[in-house]
Write a protein that holds these residues in place. Structure first.
Motif, mmCIF file in Angstrom:
data_model
loop_
_atom_site.group_PDB
_atom_site.id
_atom_site.type_symbol
_atom_site.label_atom_id
_atom_site.label_comp_id
_atom_site.label_asym_id
_atom_site.label_seq_id
_atom_site.Cartn_x
_atom_site.Cartn_y
_atom_site.Cartn_z
ATOM 1 N N THR A 194 -16.508 -9.943 12.248
ATOM 2 C CA THR A 194 -17.854 -10.381 12.647
ATOM 3 C C THR A 194 -18.831 -10.258 11.485
ATOM 4 N N TRP A 198 -21.033 -13.301 9.951
ATOM 5 C CA TRP A 198 -22.487 -13.272 9.741
ATOM 6 C C TRP A 198 -22.828 -13.592 8.283
ATOM 7 N N THR A 213 -15.214 -15.990 14.097
ATOM 8 C CA THR A 213 -15.559 -15.395 15.395
ATOM 9 C C THR A 213 -14.480 -15.602 16.446
ATOM 10 N N THR A 235 -23.448 -13.555 17.000
ATOM 11 C CA THR A 235 -23.068 -14.211 15.749
ATOM 12 C C THR A 235 -22.742 -15.677 15.992
ATOM 13 N N THR A 238 -25.871 -17.475 16.281
ATOM 14 C CA THR A 238 -26.512 -17.659 14.984
ATOM 15 C C THR A 238 -25.845 -18.787 14.198
#
Length: 446
Positions: A194, A198, A213, A235, A238
């Motif tokens: 993760t 990111w 992910t 995440t 995002t």
């Protein structure tokens, strides 16, 4: 699996060259033509060359970014990606063009792509394996250090360290251990992946983040850890957000709220309200914003902190973004000011530096909309002084939005100076921009 892409090569070889009549299009000419079309279409400069085309034809890259696929379809005259031998992993189709890699990872495009491919390759292992062979205390301690120092120390070493933790965890899982230790190892692997996801978003490759992910989610399932599930959903939100797929981002955020996930719930409710506001679902956005503002969450014991911790000041910055999407500059300024003020009371070593910078840019946008140019300049100064390694892609995009909002002030010396400094930051990221502070008092040139 991986093999020569005969379809792409055949399509290129049946396309006439524009440079050499009677010959077929070379790899370099194909790259140049696609790059020129992308520039004409998007006004974004892509760094595509004949070497990358060769990688595609060798099958070293099976699913190039959306912008490259679009350009290749156009130049080679086909309608579908599979006519060029391109097939998405797990059937995922991305529709947004990919940005060029940021300067902070110049020369490291292959590292980003390879790391994403490696995480995909580990997916089956993550789903099927339930074993490992020693404790993961050090792995989790390393993850906490990375998460808490992110965007306050250079990214590239942290990216390499996260990758090493991921690989170490999977190596250990190949051994023998108790089910409890196995879950701990899957948890460590999931958090490390993760982190890679990111960072991939910040480094301009949200499409690769999504590859990470999927494997991270398999790890969270094996570990049965809701906090990890919540931050993976954050995440994924995002990654979708920075591809401007706000509806999908909202879906990830809303799904993540199903989990008892520590402060990820505050992030997901706050970020989801931004997504819904951006797609015009104002009533749902306000409803989710009310939920976020009513939450009284505490950090979960398993949250690494840093980027994986939503503090009140981080949430305030997201609420500012929601009100900006509503068109309410006053409320945007109110929340952004409160966010920055709260960040400034936190010891630097404990701050989420990336979220603080974004809050300052929300301040700047609100000030520009309210007609307060001096306030906007003051808000943006600390961001423009950043060193190269912290100039991540989302920050650059937000600065571009600040520049666009400064257009009405371009006739004033200060307004022109602000736009010039932002342009310098974006175009020459290796040179810190420090002249705004002292130029305010400089004599006006004739």
């Amino acid at each position: 699996m991986s093999g020569p892409n005969d379809l792409l090569r055949a399509a290129r070889e049946r396309t006439p060259s524009r440079r050499a009549p009677g010959a077929h299009m070379s790899r370099s000419e194909l790259a140049d033509t696609v790059r020129a079309w992308l520039w004409d279409t998007t006004e974004v400069k892509y760094e595509l060359d004949g070497h990358y085309i060769a990688k595609l034809e060798r099958g070293a890259v099976r699913w190039p970014g959306a912008a490259y696929r679009s350009g290749l379809r156009h130049v080679l005259g086909v309608a579908l990606d599979n006519e060029l031998g391109f097939f998405p992993p797990n059937g995922v189709v991305l529709t947004e063009p990919e940005p060029t890699p940021p300067a902070s990872m110049a020369g490291a495009e292959d590292d980003l792509v390879n790391a994403g491919d490696e995480s995909i390759a580990l997916l089956a292992f993550a789903e099927e394996s339930n074993v490992g062979d020693l404790t993961v205390e050090q792995l989790h301690a390393d993850i906490e250090r990375i998460a808490q120092s992110y965007l306050r120390t250079p990214i590239r070493p942290l990216f390499a360290k996260s990758r090493a933790i991921r690989d170490r965890a999977f190596t250990l899982l190949a051994g023998n251990q108790s089910p409890h230790q196995s879950r701990d190892l899957y948890s460590a692997a999931g958090w490390a992946i993760t982190l890679l996801a990111w960072m991939s978003v910040d480094l301009g490759r949200p499409d690769i983040a999504e590859s990470h992910t999927r494997t991270a989610w398999a790890c969270a399932e094996a570990a049965d850890q809701d906090v990890l599930r919540g931050w993976i959903r954050a995440t994924q939100h995002t990654a979708a957000f920075w591809q401007e797929d706000f509806a999908r981002a909202a879906a990830y955020a809303e799904d993540g709220l199903r989990y008892n996930a520590g402060t990820a719930r505050l992030f997901l409710a706050s970020a989801g309200s931004v997504d819904l506001a951006r797609i015009g679902s104002s009533d749902k956005a306000r409803e989710l914003l009310d939920i976020a503002q009513a939450l009284n969450v505490r950090p979960a014991g398993s949250e690494p902190g840093g980027v994986f911790l939503c503090t009140p000041e981080r949430a305030e910055g997201l609420w500012a973004d929601t009100h900006l999407a509503f068109g309410d500059a006053g409320r945007t300024a109110e929340h952004a000011d409160r966010s920055v003020a709260q960040f400034e009371t936190v010891p630097y070593a404990l701050r989420n530096a990336g979220s603080e910078r974004m809050a300052r840019l929300q301040q700047a946008k609100a000030r520009l909309l309210l007609g307060e140019l001096d306030g906007a300049i003051e808000a943006v100064k600390p961001v423009l002084e950043l060193q190269q390694e912290y100039r991540v892609r989302p920050l650059v995009q937000r600065l571009t939005e600040v520049a666009a909002l400064s257009a009405p002030y371009v006739r004033s010396p200060k307004g022109r100076l602000l736009r010039d400094r932002i342009a310098e930051f974006i175009q020459r990221p290796g040179l810190p921009t420090r002249r705004l502070a002292r130029t305010d008092k400089a004599p006006k040139r004739s």
